[in-house]
Design an enzyme around this catalytic site. Structure first.
Site, mmCIF file in Angstrom:
data_model
loop_
_atom_site.group_PDB
_atom_site.id
_atom_site.type_symbol
_atom_site.label_atom_id
_atom_site.label_comp_id
_atom_site.label_asym_id
_atom_site.label_seq_id
_atom_site.Cartn_x
_atom_site.Cartn_y
_atom_site.Cartn_z
ATOM 1 N N TYR A 32 28.744 40.469 42.132
ATOM 2 C CA TYR A 32 29.030 40.176 43.321
ATOM 3 C C TYR A 32 30.623 39.828 42.676
ATOM 4 O O TYR A 32 31.292 39.087 43.009
ATOM 5 C CB TYR A 32 28.468 38.496 43.732
ATOM 6 N N LEU A 33 30.872 41.597 43.002
ATOM 7 C CA LEU A 33 32.288 41.409 41.332
ATOM 8 C C LEU A 33 33.415 41.055 42.576
ATOM 9 O O LEU A 33 33.366 40.925 43.849
ATOM 10 C CB LEU A 33 32.805 42.664 41.101
ATOM 11 N N HIS A 37 36.146 40.318 37.736
ATOM 12 C CA HIS A 37 35.760 40.990 37.351
ATOM 13 C C HIS A 37 37.137 42.687 37.072
ATOM 14 O O HIS A 37 36.066 43.488 36.457
ATOM 15 C CB HIS A 37 34.473 41.702 37.853
ATOM 16 N N ARG A 187 31.074 31.976 42.694
ATOM 17 C CA ARG A 187 30.694 30.818 43.164
ATOM 18 C C ARG A 187 31.603 29.770 44.610
ATOM 19 O O ARG A 187 30.966 28.778 44.413
ATOM 20 C CB ARG A 187 30.400 29.491 42.639
HETATM 21 P P1 AMP Z 1 30.156 36.878 35.608
HETATM 22 O O1 AMP Z 1 29.634 37.529 36.296
HETATM 23 O O2 AMP Z 1 30.700 35.617 36.304
HETATM 24 O O3 AMP Z 1 28.939 36.034 34.830
HETATM 25 O O4 AMP Z 1 31.145 36.923 35.131
HETATM 26 C C1 AMP Z 1 31.474 38.389 34.083
HETATM 27 C C2 AMP Z 1 32.588 38.371 33.448
HETATM 28 O O5 AMP Z 1 33.612 38.470 34.301
HETATM 29 C C3 AMP Z 1 33.264 37.129 32.705
HETATM 30 O O6 AMP Z 1 33.293 37.920 30.987
HETATM 31 C C4 AMP Z 1 33.622 36.552 32.803
HETATM 32 O O7 AMP Z 1 34.487 35.645 31.921
HETATM 33 C C5 AMP Z 1 34.753 37.510 33.407
HETATM 34 N N1 AMP Z 1 35.121 36.423 34.622
HETATM 35 C C6 AMP Z 1 34.194 36.003 36.268
HETATM 36 N N2 AMP Z 1 35.254 35.486 36.614
HETATM 37 C C7 AMP Z 1 36.531 35.739 35.826
HETATM 38 C C8 AMP Z 1 38.228 35.471 36.498
HETATM 39 N N3 AMP Z 1 38.875 34.294 37.678
HETATM 40 N N4 AMP Z 1 39.070 35.553 35.532
HETATM 41 C C9 AMP Z 1 38.607 36.496 34.468
HETATM 42 N N5 AMP Z 1 37.951 36.740 34.605
HETATM 43 C C10 AMP Z 1 36.840 36.229 35.036
#
Ligand code: AMP
Length: 282
Positions: A32-33, A37, A187
């Site tokens: 859900y990029l 991401h 989320r």
């Molecule tokens: P997730 O898919 O939520 O596990 O996130 C994957 C990666 O993207 C993790 O390293 C997160 O910290 C990073 N990430 C998620 N949201 C953000 C954001 N708003 N800014 C920077 N990195 C993010």
């Protein structure tokens, strides 16, 4: 762009790159990029010869009663975004590929995982440590990219890599925000329009705290009070925690000295949101 669902083909692909002495980057995600991401993938693309993005909704990092079943997914959009950003491969295994029925091993960094978000999500960081260890072993990248939106996760993984002598550079990347300040998160899609507006209490509280720090305040109590007060003023919000900790141990500090994390988590309805900043300010 290669799309890989099994472990062996990832090893074969990366093995071929390594024989050509290419530098390989891994960007672990749960799919859900969004632009947060994308910022990691862009940085990985700029700094390395080859980029692997993993898209794996990791069941091990969700506790009972958490949002694994409702976590948003959009595989087609994720694959298209990875391709448009120049990723060389996406590794997106089924849970049974990562955790076959006989699976038993554990990886953890217990003390750092018990505090902050770990206090209300007791199995979360154990699941993160496990999946990231597996992904690093499968892809064996030179560098792996993580967002500081999940700062506790980064500091836990930094300790994990040090303690286990993992041969990888973990690269922290800045938080990407909406124009109004809300940190991007998969989320955020759970929020109703009214909640989306009220959710700004979290980033605004941290911005207020940040302004105090920029003006020279070092007292943790005064700095955290700005966060607590802003969130308390929003009737729809419920504070989970606001803390100032040193990044090496994640233990609370009375004064911001050296590298510290000021982090907060807040409930907005059924959605738990997190945000933070790091001292010294950039
Ligand atoms: P997730 O898919 O939520 O596990 O996130 C994957 C990666 O993207 C993790 O390293 C997160 O910290 C990073 N990430 C998620 N949201 C953000 C954001 N708003 N800014 C920077 N990195 C993010």
């Amino acid at each position: 762009m290669e799309i890989l669902r099994e472990i062996r083909p990832v090893r074969d692909l990366v093995g071929g790159w390594k024989r050509e002495d290419k530098s390989v980057a891994l960007v672990p995600t749960m799919g859900y990029l969004h632009e947060g991401h994308a910022s990691l993938i862009k940085k990985a693309r700029a700094d390395n010869d080859k980029v692997v993005v993993s898209v794996f909704l990791n069941p091990a990092q969700f506790g009972p009663g958490e949002d694994l079943a409702t976590y948003p997914r959009d595989w087609d959009r994720d694959a298209a975004l990875c391709e448009s950003l120049g990723a060389d491969a996406v590794f997106s295994p089924e849970p049974a590929v990562m955790y076959p029925p006989s699976f038993e091993a554990e990886v953890s960094v217990p003390a750092l995982s018990r505090v902050l978000c770990g206090a209300s999500r007791p199995v979360h960081f154990k699941g993160v440590c496990l999946v990231v260890t597996k992904l690093l072993n499968i892809v064996s990248p030179r560098r792996a990219y993580f967002g500081l939106k999940d700062a506790q996760q980064f500091f836990i993984l930094r300790r994990l890599a040090r303690d286990l002598d993992l041969d990888v550079e973990l690269v922290p990347c800045p938080i990407v925000r909406e124009p109004d300040g809300l940190a991007l998160s998969s989320r955020n899609s759970y929020l109703s329009p009214v909640e989306r507006t009220a959710a700004l209490a979290l980033s605004q509280g941290l911005f207020a705290a940040r302004r105090l720090v920029a003006d020279g305040e070092t007292g943790a109590r005064e700095i955290l009070e700005a966060v607590v007060r802003t969130i308390a003023a929003e009737p729809l919000a419920r504070l989970d925690y606001a803390q100032a900790v040193e990044t090496a141990t994640l233990r609370p500090v009375a004064r911001l000295e050296g590298e510290c994390l000021v982090a907060a988590a807040m409930w907005m309805g059924r959605t738990r949101l997190i945000d933070n900043f790091i001292h010294p300010l950039e």
